[in-house]
Motif scaffolding. Structure first.
Motif, mmCIF file in Angstrom:
data_model
loop_
_atom_site.group_PDB
_atom_site.id
_atom_site.type_symbol
_atom_site.label_atom_id
_atom_site.label_comp_id
_atom_site.label_asym_id
_atom_site.label_seq_id
_atom_site.Cartn_x
_atom_site.Cartn_y
_atom_site.Cartn_z
ATOM 1 N N ASP A 53 17.879 8.626 17.628
ATOM 2 C CA ASP A 53 19.057 8.739 18.504
ATOM 3 C C ASP A 53 18.908 9.902 19.481
ATOM 4 O O ASP A 53 19.299 9.796 20.650
ATOM 5 N N SER A 54 18.350 11.017 19.012
ATOM 6 C CA SER A 54 18.192 12.192 19.870
ATOM 7 C C SER A 54 17.182 11.938 20.979
ATOM 8 O O SER A 54 17.413 12.279 22.144
ATOM 9 N N ASP B 24 16.345 9.016 22.102
ATOM 10 C CA ASP B 24 16.925 7.974 22.943
ATOM 11 C C ASP B 24 17.928 8.568 23.934
ATOM 12 O O ASP B 24 17.914 8.231 25.123
ATOM 13 N N LYS B 25 18.760 9.474 23.460
ATOM 14 C CA LYS B 25 19.738 10.145 24.323
ATOM 15 C C LYS B 25 19.027 10.960 25.405
ATOM 16 O O LYS B 25 19.410 10.937 26.581
ATOM 17 N N THR B 26 17.958 11.650 25.019
ATOM 18 C CA THR B 26 17.218 12.500 25.958
ATOM 19 C C THR B 26 16.608 11.686 27.091
ATOM 20 O O THR B 26 16.759 12.022 28.269
ATOM 21 N N LYS C 170 17.297 8.563 28.014
ATOM 22 C CA LYS C 170 18.268 7.778 28.783
ATOM 23 C C LYS C 170 19.023 8.659 29.776
ATOM 24 O O LYS C 170 19.305 8.232 30.900
ATOM 25 N N ASP C 171 19.350 9.889 29.374
ATOM 26 C CA ASP C 171 20.015 10.802 30.310
ATOM 27 C C ASP C 171 19.092 11.150 31.478
ATOM 28 O O ASP C 171 19.554 11.414 32.591
ATOM 29 N N LYS D 112 17.984 16.328 23.143
ATOM 30 C CA LYS D 112 19.441 16.443 23.061
ATOM 31 C C LYS D 112 19.878 15.913 21.709
ATOM 32 O O LYS D 112 19.823 14.708 21.460
ATOM 33 N N VAL E 175 21.561 14.416 18.648
ATOM 34 C CA VAL E 175 22.620 13.444 18.362
ATOM 35 C C VAL E 175 22.621 13.215 16.859
ATOM 36 O O VAL E 175 21.731 12.571 16.319
ATOM 37 N N LYS F 165 24.788 11.652 13.973
ATOM 38 C CA LYS F 165 25.930 10.806 13.625
ATOM 39 C C LYS F 165 26.091 10.741 12.114
ATOM 40 O O LYS F 165 25.112 10.849 11.373
#
Length: 865
Positions: free
Chosen positions: A45-46, A48-50, A52-53, A423, A425, A427
């Protein structure tokens, strides 16, 4: 407050140690179960967030002749696609002439946005932003001047360093990919304004799909969707290659062909003139030589034009970017470990908790009998103990879930120092928390319900009396008369007690064995991952570098440079190719195909031996030898047939004649005759496998640089770099393993302490009796300690076997499509596990000794009638 409720709180108050022990055991079990199982998803997730941003493109395309706006329009014909042109090339620059991936920077770029670490982005044509690695590894600083070599062919050679940044295309700081300049390995990235690149067309096309943004980068759904998009892109670009080539060449080839036709016609006329003899013949001969030279020049010009103008495309997705696959495999590996290690950990915790609750309720027989005699209903009595168990279970579960889910994934993320800053993330993994709660309730409330219901079936009078002690029985040791007669009285009592209370004996052994196995498994995970690289490059691969020749069969220049190198030892030639293998619906891509020039010599560079028996395998004239993991993924065995398709679209079918031991990567070995029979062409030796004596990093880079620039070599790949990658992978797990070992040790200590407390509580009258009979404090303690020593030794021995089995199973689950992890546990693991368990036993025995010194003998021996 009702009497039953008061009684519960008094139970908690008087037995704080046991209540806290139950909470701690549940807390530790839930913490490791939830925390480690959350680590894998958190990593994905981290990342992926990095990316994608930063708008990382889904697909990257490269063209030998570049891209134009027509290509952008063509790409956007695929549903949901948005494309962007990027100027890019590999160049040489910097103080040590390193290979650099140079990108054209535009402020309004749609994809692959930079993350600035310091400074600012380029504001004019004389400014440059470098990769953070250039600062960390090569010591560049803001304000310095960075100079490119002339071969870079930029508008300017020198630029001012104004910033350092990270690119989402390169999440792993240990690799930046390869290049055909410098020493063949990209050292870092650089960004200058795109207009400074001095390129007529863009060499790279970034493509993104809006409908893929909702899918996780590392999920199968995303991978399948991207593959479908790449297939669609290849389809629409297929006719584009021919039209692009034709547009670039224009009338050049036609003009050259016309000139060649004229020369051919002129040569025919000269031949006719030469047949007349005399001076005309001599003149015709001289002119013919001149025309032949002109024809050769025209043919060379045509070949060069065709080579320069031929358009071919290379397609890649996120998995092909440097470091992405390794990152995904790393998170998958942690997820695989999390499917086994914490489950086993939690089962041990739950089993001990079940035992503790059971013993607690059994000790309260007299209370239960009293309440029953006073007229309380079964439910009123039962809910008192159920509430006690529920309270302990809920506190342990809630604290364990909170601590585990919020701390362990963050610790794992913090330990991934070889990757760009991600970044975070984190959850809550509600599914795993739900399972943890269910198991915790079974271990606490379930145990209490089972025992209370069993006790409530008896009458009040029976319950208010202590349960009759078990009668002693002869044990097997007593039948060995010579040995039994030599034992002291105290030892005889201890050994009889061990077998008299079998459930207690088995629970203690299980607890100690579980702790030993968990600690041993922690070391085994680390050792096994490290062993894959050690065995691959010590036992299987005996060369230190592979060198790909620019022109197959032409190694004279490379030989000259190698022979002048002090570290060079020897080399052998192989025909190397890459292909896809298929059979019965199974497929393995990117398999390295090696056909050695000299099979006998090849054996000194690569060990080819049976994966099961260890016997040497030959390369027959008909058939191929596959590496172990490749055969496993294809589900083939010796005698089966496979279909081979190489990257240059040569196809054939081959029989598997052997399966060889291998730990990293996919390889297929075959003889020259088998190669010719399989692919219907004579193999050309295009790769050198080279052995060196000890080389420093500087010597490796220097040699690779010389070979690319002057040795006719396309690129050099050192096995040392691959070994470093494995070491990094193993090293990144060390802190994670340390967490495993620490928590396993804490659990083992709490379990041992708790079981010893139960043992002492159950036998308080017995211990008080022998103390009244005149036994000294040390003798009373040894009465218990002697049993614990025997059980500890037995538990440790059992733990060795369980630890090996558990490690082997975890490593099998953690294996990737490319890597096998051989079961390996070094002696250090066994020593540490043994010492820790022995130390825990000693500490528990010391605490027990102090407790036994303060036994209330009168209270313990008073009649309960």
């Amino acid at each position: 407050m009702k009497p039953m409720t008061k009684n519960m709180w008094r139970e908690i108050s008087h037995g704080k140690g046991r209540f806290i022990a139950i909470i701690l055991i549940i807390l530790l079990g839930v913490q490791i179960f939830v925390g480690i199982k959350a680590a894998g998803p958190t990593l994905n997730d981290s990342a992926d967030k990095t990316v994608k941003d930063a708008k990382l493109s889904d697909v990257q395309a490269f063209s030998t002749t570049g891209f134009t706006h027509k290509d952008v329009q063509l790409a956007e014909k695929v549903a949901g696609a948005k494309a962007e042109l990027v100027k890019f090339k590999d160049v040489v620059g910097g103080k040590d002439q390193a290979a650099v991936a140079l990108y054209g920077y535009t402020k309004d770029a749609r994809y692959n946005k930079l993350s600035l670490r310091s400074g600012h982005m380029p504001r004019n044509g004389h400014e440059i932003v470098l990769d953070e690695l250039a600062k960390d590894n090569d010591g560049y600083k803001l304000g310095q001047t960075y100079t490119f070599s002339k071969s870079a062919k930029l508008k300017h050679r020198s630029y001012k360093i104004v910033g350092f940044a990270d690119s989402p295309m390169y999440i792993d700081d240990s690799t930046r990919g390869s290049a055909d300049v410098g020493d063949g390995t990209v050292r870092y990235l650089a960004y200058i304004p795109q207009r400074e690149m001095n390129l007529k067309v863009a060499m790279m096309l970034n493509i993104g799909f809006h409908n893929l943004q909702s899918k996780g980068t590392f999920t199968d759904g995303y991978s399948d969707a991207v593959n479908a998009k790449v297939t669609a892109l290849k389809k629409v670009f297929k006719p584009r290659a021919a039209s692009r080539t034709k547009a670039l060449l224009g009338n050049t080839v036609v003009t050259l062909d016309q000139q060649l036709a004229k020369i051919t016609a002129a040569k025919k006329q000269l031949q006719q003139a030469g047949q007349q003899g005399g001076s005309a013949a001599n003149l015709a001969g001289q002119q013919d030589v001149t025309l032949t030279k002109e024809a050769a020049q025209l043919k060379a010009a045509k070949t060069k034009a065709l080579a320069a103008g031929k358009t071919t495309y290379t397609w890649q997705d996120r998995n092909d970017l440097p470091g992405f696959q390794a990152y995904g495999e790393s998170s998958d590996r942690i997820a695989a470990i999390a499917n086994v290690f914490p489950v086993f950990f939690f089962l041990i915790a739950a089993l001990i908790t079940f035992t503790t609750i059971t013993r607690m309720v059994e000790e309260a027989r007299s209370q239960i009998g009293t309440f029953k005699a006073l007229g309380y209903s079964k439910w009123a009595i039962a809910k008192n103990y159920l509430a006690y168990a529920l309270t302990a279970g809920l506190i342990g579960t809630v604290l364990g879930a909170l601590i585990g889910n919020t701390t362990l994934p963050r610790i794992v993320l913090a330990l991934y120092k070889t990757y760009i800053p991600l970044k975070w993330v984190v959850k809550f993994q509600w599914g795993d928390i739900g399972w943890a709660l269910l198991f915790s309730m079974i271990a606490t409330v379930g145990a209490a319900a089972y025992v209370v219901w069993r006790e409530l079936t008896e009458g009040p009078a029976d319950l208010m009396r202590p349960r009759s002690p078990k009668s002693a029985k002869r044990i097997m040791l007593e039948r060995i008369t010579p040995l039994w007669n030599r034992l002291s009285f105290n030892r005889k009592v201890s050994y009889r007690n061990l077998f008299r209370f079998k459930s207690r004996m088995f629970m203690t052994i299980i607890g100690i064995a579980g702790g030993t196995a968990l600690i041993l498994t922690g070391f085994g995970i680390q050792d096994s991952i490290g062993a894959s690289g050690t065995r691959q490059y010590n036992d299987i691969i005996h060369y230190q570098a592979t060198m790909r020749l620019r022109t197959a069969g032409q190694e004279d220049k490379a030989d000259q440079i190698l022979n002048n190198n002090d570290q060079y030892h020897s080399h052998t030639d192989v025909a190397a190719n890459v292909g896809d293998l298929k059979t019965n619906g199974h497929q393995v891509n990117d398999v390295n195909i090696y056909a050695p020039d000299n099979v006998a010599q090849f054996k000194r560079y690569v060990t080819v031996r049976n994966a099961n028996t260890g016997k040497s395998l030959s390369l027959p004239k008909n058939g191929v030898v596959l590496t172990e993991k490749t055969a496993d993924l294809l589900h083939v065995k010796v005698g089966d047939h496979i279909k081979v398709t190489t990257t240059d679209n040569k196809q054939g079918t081959a029989k598997v004649t052997g399966i060889t031991e291998n730990y990293m990567g996919h390889f297929m070995y075959l003889s020259r005759a088998a190669y010719k029979q399989l692919l219907h062409e004579t193999p050309t030796m295009n790769t050198l496998l080279v052995q060196f004596n000890h080389q420093t990093d500087k010597q490796r880079k220097s040699l690779a640089h010389k070979l690319i620039n002057h040795g006719g070599v396309m690129g050099t790949s050192y096995t040392k770099d691959q070994q470093t990658t494995v070491s990094t992978m193993s090293g990144s797990l060390k802190p994670v393993v340390a967490i495993f070992i620490l928590l396993s040790g804490i659990l083992s200590f709490v379990v041992l302490y708790n079981l010893t407390n139960i043992n002492v509580s159950e036998r308080i009258r017995e211990l008080s009796t022998i103390k009244v009979l005149g036994f000294y404090d040390n003798e009373v303690t040894m009465y218990i300690v002697r049993e614990n020593i025997v059980l500890t030794i037995a538990g440790i021995i059992v733990g060795y076997g369980v630890g090996e089995l558990l490690t082997g199973y975890i490593m099998k689950q953690a294996a990737t499509a490319q890597v096998i992890f051989p079961l390996t546990i070094h002696l250090t693991g066994f020593i540490v596990a043994t010492v820790l368990m022995a130390a825990f036993t000693a500490i528990v025995m010391f605490v027990t000794h102090k407790r036994l010194q303060k036994i209330d003998m009168v209270g313990a021996l008073s009649s309960s009638e």
